[in-house]
Design a protein around this motif. Structure first.
Motif, PDB file in Angstrom:
ATOM      1  N   UNK A   1       1.018  74.196 -52.304  1.00  0.00           N
ATOM      2  CA  UNK A   1       1.822  75.411 -52.129  1.00  0.00           C
ATOM      3  C   UNK A   1       0.959  76.654 -51.942  1.00  0.00           C
ATOM      4  N   UNK A   2      -0.157  76.720 -52.633  1.00  0.00           N
ATOM      5  CA  UNK A   2      -0.976  77.934 -52.565  1.00  0.00           C
ATOM      6  C   UNK A   2      -1.961  77.938 -51.402  1.00  0.00           C
ATOM      7  N   UNK A   3      -2.084  76.823 -50.691  1.00  0.00           N
ATOM      8  CA  UNK A   3      -3.011  76.783 -49.560  1.00  0.00           C
ATOM      9  C   UNK A   3      -2.305  76.544 -48.216  1.00  0.00           C
ATOM     10  N   UNK A   4      -0.992  76.492 -48.230  1.00  0.00           N
ATOM     11  CA  UNK A   4      -0.251  76.339 -46.979  1.00  0.00           C
ATOM     12  C   UNK A   4      -0.077  77.712 -46.358  1.00  0.00           C
ATOM     13  N   UNK A   5      -0.706  77.898 -45.215  1.00  0.00           N
ATOM     14  CA  UNK A   5      -0.678  79.174 -44.509  1.00  0.00           C
ATOM     15  C   UNK A   5      -0.459  78.911 -43.033  1.00  0.00           C
ATOM     16  N   UNK A   6      -0.190  79.969 -42.304  1.00  0.00           N
ATOM     17  CA  UNK A   6      -0.168  79.843 -40.853  1.00  0.00           C
ATOM     18  C   UNK A   6      -1.602  79.642 -40.389  1.00  0.00           C
ATOM     19  N   UNK A   7      -1.849  78.521 -39.723  1.00  0.00           N
ATOM     20  CA  UNK A   7      -3.195  78.159 -39.300  1.00  0.00           C
ATOM     21  C   UNK A   7      -3.351  78.488 -37.818  1.00  0.00           C
TER      22      UNK A   7
ATOM     23  N   UNK B   1       6.980  62.207 -38.090  1.00  0.00           N
ATOM     24  CA  UNK B   1       8.291  61.698 -38.505  1.00  0.00           C
ATOM     25  C   UNK B   1       8.398  61.610 -40.023  1.00  0.00           C
ATOM     26  N   UNK B   2       7.352  61.151 -40.684  1.00  0.00           N
ATOM     27  CA  UNK B   2       7.365  61.065 -42.153  1.00  0.00           C
ATOM     28  C   UNK B   2       7.489  62.457 -42.770  1.00  0.00           C
ATOM     29  N   UNK B   3       6.799  63.437 -42.192  1.00  0.00           N
ATOM     30  CA  UNK B   3       6.880  64.808 -42.706  1.00  0.00           C
ATOM     31  C   UNK B   3       8.269  65.391 -42.497  1.00  0.00           C
TER      32      UNK B   3
ATOM     33  N   UNK C   1       6.062  72.314 -43.338  1.00  0.00           N
ATOM     34  CA  UNK C   1       4.702  72.863 -43.331  1.00  0.00           C
ATOM     35  C   UNK C   1       3.876  72.331 -44.499  1.00  0.00           C
ATOM     36  N   UNK C   2       4.480  72.268 -45.677  1.00  0.00           N
ATOM     37  CA  UNK C   2       3.756  71.790 -46.860  1.00  0.00           C
ATOM     38  C   UNK C   2       3.439  70.294 -46.716  1.00  0.00           C
ATOM     39  N   UNK C   3       4.388  69.518 -46.211  1.00  0.00           N
ATOM     40  CA  UNK C   3       4.151  68.083 -46.016  1.00  0.00           C
ATOM     41  C   UNK C   3       3.018  67.865 -45.010  1.00  0.00           C
ATOM     42  N   UNK C   4       3.012  68.642 -43.944  1.00  0.00           N
ATOM     43  CA  UNK C   4       1.921  68.543 -42.971  1.00  0.00           C
ATOM     44  C   UNK C   4       0.599  68.943 -43.620  1.00  0.00           C
ATOM     45  N   UNK C   5       0.617  70.021 -44.378  1.00  0.00           N
ATOM     46  CA  UNK C   5      -0.595  70.506 -45.061  1.00  0.00           C
ATOM     47  C   UNK C   5      -1.174  69.429 -45.968  1.00  0.00           C
ATOM     48  N   UNK C   6      -0.300  68.727 -46.686  1.00  0.00           N
ATOM     49  CA  UNK C   6      -0.748  67.676 -47.604  1.00  0.00           C
ATOM     50  C   UNK C   6      -1.457  66.545 -46.853  1.00  0.00           C
TER      51      UNK C   6
END
Length: 179
Positions: A13-19, A35-37, A137-142
């Protein structure tokens, strides 16, 4: 409820940003991961007891180029109207020029249209789709995949709908550009 690994959740949560920096333009993304995300994103809470969100994933060149052209036009229009020194950042301008090179673009949409005359209904409408976009976004970040949340494309919503075959009665809410 099961206890979660708080440190991992807090980190995601604290590292998900617009990249928009350090983009690997040639990186491929497994469609199964996207698809999983999206499956995870659809577990997000909704504000009007409706699961009306839809995710349009673009991986083919022609649709990505169509979106990139419209996005570039929107960026240019924003740049023209922005007060001096308040225009898009260089990373946004670079993204606009190379958007068609992204391995995947995802448009987050919702069935229906917000009621323009009723603020509460507008909040419920968007409040039912934006948590899913954030969860995506968080699922992708993970999974080590960055994304950028953008609304600039909405300046050309009707043209985008025509270019991509988005039906009437479906609202584009934002785009996630995946890297």
């Amino acid at each position: 409820m099961n206890n979660l690994d708080v440190a991992s959740v807090d980190h995601a949560l604290s590292t998900t940003r617009s990249v928009r920096r350090r983009i690997d333009w040639g990186r491929s993304i497994d469609p199964g991961v996207i698809e999983a995300c999206i499956d995870i994103a659809t577990q997000a809470p909704t504000g009007r007891d409706a699961e009306a969100w839809r995710f349009l994933v673009l991986t083919e060149d022609a649709p990505k180029r169509a979106v990139a052209d419209l996005y570039r036009r929107a960026t240019d229009a924003f740049l023209e109207r922005a007060p001096e020194g308040q225009g898009p950042k260089p990373t946004v301008l670079n993204q606009a020029e190379r958007l068609h090179e992204m391995p995947a673009l995802i448009l987050v949409c919702s069935e229906g249209k917000p009621m323009a005359e009723n603020t509460a209904f507008q909040v419920a409408f968007y409040g039912s789709v934006l948590p899913a976009a954030w969860s995506l976004m968080v699922a992708l970040r993970a999974r080590g995949i960055g994304a950028t949340w953008t609304t600039l494309l909405l300046m050309h919503e009707a043209e985008t709908a025509r270019a991509l075959g988005i039906p009437d009665g479906v609202t584009q809410t934002l785009s996630l550009i995946h890297i």
